[in-house]
Write an enzyme that holds these catalytic residues in place. Structure first.
Site, PDB file in Angstrom:
ATOM      1  N   VAL A 109       0.826  -1.207   0.000  1.00 35.88           N
ATOM      2  CA  VAL A 109       0.000   0.000   0.000  1.00 35.88           C
ATOM      3  C   VAL A 109       0.860   1.257   0.000  1.00 35.88           C
ATOM      4  CG1 VAL A 109      -1.743   1.291   1.298  1.00 35.88           C
ATOM      5  CG2 VAL A 109      -1.939  -1.188   1.068  1.00 35.88           C
ATOM      6  N   GLU A 110       1.977   1.224   0.725  1.00 35.72           N
ATOM      7  CA  GLU A 110       2.833   2.407   0.809  1.00 35.72           C
ATOM      8  C   GLU A 110       3.518   2.731  -0.519  1.00 35.72           C
ATOM      9  OE1 GLU A 110       3.257   4.604   3.057  1.00 35.72           O
ATOM     10  OE2 GLU A 110       2.460   3.741   4.898  1.00 35.72           O
ATOM     11  N   SER A 111       4.043   1.712  -1.195  1.00 35.70           N
ATOM     12  CA  SER A 111       4.883   1.996  -2.369  1.00 35.70           C
ATOM     13  C   SER A 111       4.663   1.068  -3.548  1.00 35.70           C
ATOM     14  CB  SER A 111       6.366   1.891  -1.962  1.00 35.70           C
ATOM     15  OG  SER A 111       6.694   0.542  -1.660  1.00 35.70           O
ATOM     16  N   TYR A 197      -6.584   3.773   4.103  1.00 36.67           N
ATOM     17  CA  TYR A 197      -5.306   3.089   4.293  1.00 36.67           C
ATOM     18  C   TYR A 197      -5.483   1.837   5.140  1.00 36.67           C
ATOM     19  CZ  TYR A 197      -0.454   2.383   5.806  1.00 36.67           C
ATOM     20  OH  TYR A 197       0.783   1.838   6.088  1.00 36.67           O
TER      21      TYR A 197
END
Length: 212
Positions: A109-111, A197
């Site tokens: 999810v972050e990158s 998120y």
């Protein structure tokens, strides 16, 4: 990721191998009369219903609300390609007593597993470390995948200890910062980005945990 500018004092705490809460792989939600989505993995209100994970026609994971309606927010990214970084993930998982599936889900999810990812706020690498936070986590090169995964996992462990292993609050704090969680009454803040998120990471955590 909205981390505090300095967590040096927190890093002096013992890295206790506190497990994530039992049943943390399940998440529950409800929408209140103001349209705010509430998440938890330990429901205490009868309005909570378990969020079910389904696939769409493209094979992307998404969360289905308890009423069977359209999911909130955008579709989840498909489980990405963590292959080059699995050894680093396994090492961090063993060192900090974190599920490999959780580290992978946060990275996705972050990158989306891009070690050169750079956010408009300056967060860097696979687990999107802010420069000041990277220094506090003893990460000298946030572009190095091994150091980045080590630092992000270390912070996840610190947060898991702070929230007694509660995955939902741990993820909310990773995204919005512990202060935002505190201001929200020790719950997921009413911030659409953070609510989305948490939803995405939990759904992908379930997918990786199931080996999909």
């Amino acid at each position: 990721m909205g981390w505090p500018s300095s967590i040096a004092q927190a890093l002096t705490l013992a890295l206790v191998a506190a497990p994530l809460a039992a049943g943390a792989g399940e998440v529950y939600s409800f929408v209140d009369p103001d349209g705010v989505i509430h998440f938890t993995n330990a429901p205490s209100d009868p309005r909570y219903r378990q969020v079910r994970r389904t696939r769409d026609v493209a094979g992307l994971y998404r969360s289905t609300p308890p009423d069977g309606g359209s999911p909130q927010g955008r579709q989840l990214p498909a489980a990405g390609r963590p292959g080059p970084y699995l050894d680093h993930v396994r090492a961090a998982s063993a060192k900090y007593a974190l599920p490999e599936a959780l580290i992978l889900a946060v990275m996705a999810v972050e990158s989306n597993f891009d070690p050169r990812a750079l956010s408009d706020k300056g967060a860097m690498g696979l687990m999107q470390l802010m420069p000041a936070t990277a220094r506090d986590l003893y990460v000298s090169d946030a572009w190095d995948p091994a150091q980045n995964i080590e630092g992000g996992s270390r912070y996840l462990r610190l947060l898991a200890n702070q929230y007694a292993g509660d995955m939902v609050r741990t993820l909310a704090a990773y995204n919005a910062g512990p202060e935002a969680v505190r201001r929200a009454g020790d719950a997921v803040p009413n911030i659409p980005e953070t609510q989305e998120y948490v939803r995405k990471v939990v759904a992908l955590y379930q997918a990786y945990k199931a080996g999909r």
